[in-house]
Design a protein around this motif. Structure first.
Motif, short mmCIF file in Angstrom:
data_model
loop_
_atom_site.label_atom_id
_atom_site.label_comp_id
_atom_site.label_asym_id
_atom_site.label_seq_id
_atom_site.Cartn_x
_atom_site.Cartn_y
_atom_site.Cartn_z
N ALA A 208 -3.08 92.40 87.22
CA ALA A 208 -3.72 91.08 87.29
C ALA A 208 -2.80 89.98 86.75
O ALA A 208 -2.91 88.82 87.17
N GLU A 209 -1.89 90.32 85.87
CA GLU A 209 -0.98 89.32 85.28
C GLU A 209 0.16 88.93 86.21
O GLU A 209 0.88 87.98 85.94
N SER B 117 -4.37 89.11 90.59
CA SER B 117 -5.55 88.91 89.74
C SER B 117 -6.82 89.01 90.58
O SER B 117 -7.80 89.65 90.18
#
Length: 163
Positions: free
Chosen positions: A76-77, A83
């Motif tokens: 997600a980062e 994300s």
């Protein structure tokens, strides 16, 4: 002699302290361990005192879960799309469970965590996510299933008629 041991374990739905206490039971003497802290441990073996360091690391650090939880957060980062994929993969799995149409699947939190991560990987890297399944598919005696017999029987018939 072993001088340092790092033990990495996921907590699943348990408290971090419970996991650390479980790890402490692996040692013959009473030992007090703390998550992410080095503990000095001395043991007597063959008449010698052996000093070592033990550090338990229970992941994820800030929540319940497993290594897949950490990996899903890491995905997600990477950016806005990743994300979104991580969020939607979790939503997809939880929507399936909420449908109450699953009785044989995703019955434990550990399975749910793995399914969320697997769904995200299937989208971000479909070739990689299906490689294991390819091996499993090749190892399965599919010819013994009705679905394969029905769908591929015509091929067998065609090959037999050409001979």
């Amino acid at each position: 002699m072993i001088e340092s041991i790092v033990i990495i374990k996921d907590c699943d739905a348990r408290k971090h302290d419970d996991v650390v206490n479980e790890i402490a039971t692996w040692f013959s003497d009473t030992i007090t361990l703390e998550n992410h802290k080095i503990c000095k441990y001395t043991i007597s073996a063959s008449g010698q005192q052996i000093a070592m360091q033990i550090m338990p690391i229970v992941i994820p650090f800030d929540s319940e879960g497993a290594i897949e939880t950490v990996l899903l957060h890491a995905l997600a980062e990477h950016g806005e799309q990743e994300s979104f994929i991580a969020e939607q993969a979790s939503k997809y799995v939880h929507d399936l469970i909420a449908s109450e149409k699953l009785s044989n699947y995703l019955t434990h939190n550990r399975q749910i965590t793995k399914a969320e991560y697997s769904a995200a990987i299937a989208i971000t890297n479909p070739d990689h996510s299906t490689e294991l399944f390819k091996g499993l598919a090749m190892a399965c005696p599919w010819e013994e299933t009705e679905a394969i017999a029905t769908h591929y029987g015509c091929i067998s018939t065609a090959i037999a008629s050409c001979q």
